[in-house]
Design a protein around this motif. Structure first.
Motif, PDB file in Angstrom:
ATOM      1  N   LEU A 108       0.846  -1.191   0.000  1.00  0.00           N
ATOM      2  CA  LEU A 108       0.000   0.000   0.000  1.00  0.00           C
ATOM      3  C   LEU A 108       0.878   1.235   0.000  1.00  0.00           C
ATOM      4  O   LEU A 108       2.069   1.174   0.312  1.00  0.00           O
ATOM      5  N   GLU A 109       0.264   2.374  -0.327  1.00  0.00           N
ATOM      6  CA  GLU A 109       0.940   3.655  -0.179  1.00  0.00           C
ATOM      7  C   GLU A 109       0.030   4.590   0.604  1.00  0.00           C
ATOM      8  O   GLU A 109      -1.171   4.342   0.722  1.00  0.00           O
ATOM      9  N   GLN A 110       0.623   5.624   1.147  1.00  0.00           N
ATOM     10  CA  GLN A 110      -0.120   6.564   1.971  1.00  0.00           C
ATOM     11  C   GLN A 110      -0.081   7.928   1.283  1.00  0.00           C
ATOM     12  O   GLN A 110       0.838   8.707   1.483  1.00  0.00           O
ATOM     13  N   PRO A 111      -1.110   8.223   0.436  1.00  0.00           N
ATOM     14  CA  PRO A 111      -1.096   9.483  -0.306  1.00  0.00           C
ATOM     15  C   PRO A 111      -1.346  10.710   0.569  1.00  0.00           C
ATOM     16  O   PRO A 111      -1.100  11.834   0.135  1.00  0.00           O
ATOM     17  N   GLY A 112      -1.829  10.517   1.760  1.00  0.00           N
ATOM     18  CA  GLY A 112      -2.069  11.624   2.673  1.00  0.00           C
ATOM     19  C   GLY A 112      -2.135  11.080   4.086  1.00  0.00           C
ATOM     20  O   GLY A 112      -2.181   9.866   4.295  1.00  0.00           O
ATOM     21  N   CYS A 113      -2.162  11.972   5.045  1.00  0.00           N
ATOM     22  CA  CYS A 113      -2.188  11.552   6.441  1.00  0.00           C
ATOM     23  C   CYS A 113      -3.489  10.775   6.725  1.00  0.00           C
ATOM     24  O   CYS A 113      -4.585  11.268   6.491  1.00  0.00           O
ATOM     25  N   GLY A 114      -3.362   9.522   7.173  1.00  0.00           N
ATOM     26  CA  GLY A 114      -4.511   8.714   7.520  1.00  0.00           C
ATOM     27  C   GLY A 114      -5.269   8.139   6.328  1.00  0.00           C
ATOM     28  O   GLY A 114      -6.357   7.609   6.482  1.00  0.00           O
ATOM     29  N   ARG A 115      -4.663   8.238   5.151  1.00  0.00           N
ATOM     30  CA  ARG A 115      -5.297   7.712   3.940  1.00  0.00           C
ATOM     31  C   ARG A 115      -4.407   6.631   3.336  1.00  0.00           C
ATOM     32  O   ARG A 115      -3.192   6.767   3.345  1.00  0.00           O
ATOM     33  N   TYR A 116      -5.052   5.578   2.817  1.00  0.00           N
ATOM     34  CA  TYR A 116      -4.296   4.442   2.293  1.00  0.00           C
ATOM     35  C   TYR A 116      -4.849   4.051   0.944  1.00  0.00           C
ATOM     36  O   TYR A 116      -6.052   4.117   0.696  1.00  0.00           O
ATOM     37  N   GLN A 117      -3.941   3.598   0.059  1.00  0.00           N
ATOM     38  CA  GLN A 117      -4.311   3.227  -1.299  1.00  0.00           C
ATOM     39  C   GLN A 117      -3.375   2.122  -1.766  1.00  0.00           C
ATOM     40  O   GLN A 117      -2.226   2.024  -1.322  1.00  0.00           O
ATOM     41  N   LYS A 118      -3.854   1.307  -2.689  1.00  0.00           N
ATOM     42  CA  LYS A 118      -3.024   0.246  -3.265  1.00  0.00           C
ATOM     43  C   LYS A 118      -1.889   0.887  -4.031  1.00  0.00           C
ATOM     44  O   LYS A 118      -2.069   1.838  -4.796  1.00  0.00           O
ATOM     45  N   ARG A 119      -0.676   0.380  -3.819  1.00  0.00           N
ATOM     46  CA  ARG A 119       0.482   0.900  -4.553  1.00  0.00           C
ATOM     47  C   ARG A 119       0.385   0.495  -6.010  1.00  0.00           C
ATOM     48  O   ARG A 119       0.122  -0.659  -6.314  1.00  0.00           O
ATOM     49  N   THR A 120       0.563   1.451  -6.892  1.00  0.00           N
ATOM     50  CA  THR A 120       0.455   1.156  -8.324  1.00  0.00           C
ATOM     51  C   THR A 120       1.815   1.076  -8.985  1.00  0.00           C
ATOM     52  O   THR A 120       2.802   1.517  -8.506  1.00  0.00           O
TER      53      THR A 120
END
Length: 120
Positions: A108-120
């Protein structure tokens, strides 16, 4: 008197005064034992689940959610609501820790504080 097909024959071993069991009786005994094991396993499926299994299942559900929604950015509370997990603060903190591990592992990656997204 004949026995129903689902009832096993007696599984007695040949004692000093009786003849040894026939091959059919041996087979019936093996089938009866197998039936008991299978029934026992089926009953165990509804029993309590170990903490290790629960943890692995939650991790798998989290990873599956991110795989199914690769472009979506989740907040921890939103992820809990999506997975129908408890939203109390201790549960949220445990999930934050899990997500942090997945970020460190590169899933995963963290695009912002407290936000998570699948790493692309």
């Amino acid at each position: 008197m004949t026995r129903p097909p689902h009832e096993p024959a007696t599984c007695a071993r040949g004692s000093s005064g009786s003849p040894p069991p026939s091959p059919r009786q041996k087979l019936d005994c093996e089938l009866a034992a197998t039936r008991k094991v299978i029934n026992g396993l089926a009953l165990c499926d509804h029993g309590p689940v170990s903490a290790e299994t629960t943890t692995a299942t939650v991790y798998q559900r989290i990873v599956t959610t991110f795989n199914e929604h690769p472009e979506k950015v989740f907040r921890v509370r939103d992820l809990h609501e999506h997975l129908v997990l408890p939203t109390d603060e201790p549960s949220i903190n445990v999930t934050r820790s899990r997500l942090g591990r997945l970020v460190r592992q590169g899933l995963l990656e963290q695009p912002g504080c407290g936000r998570y997204q699948k790493r692309t």
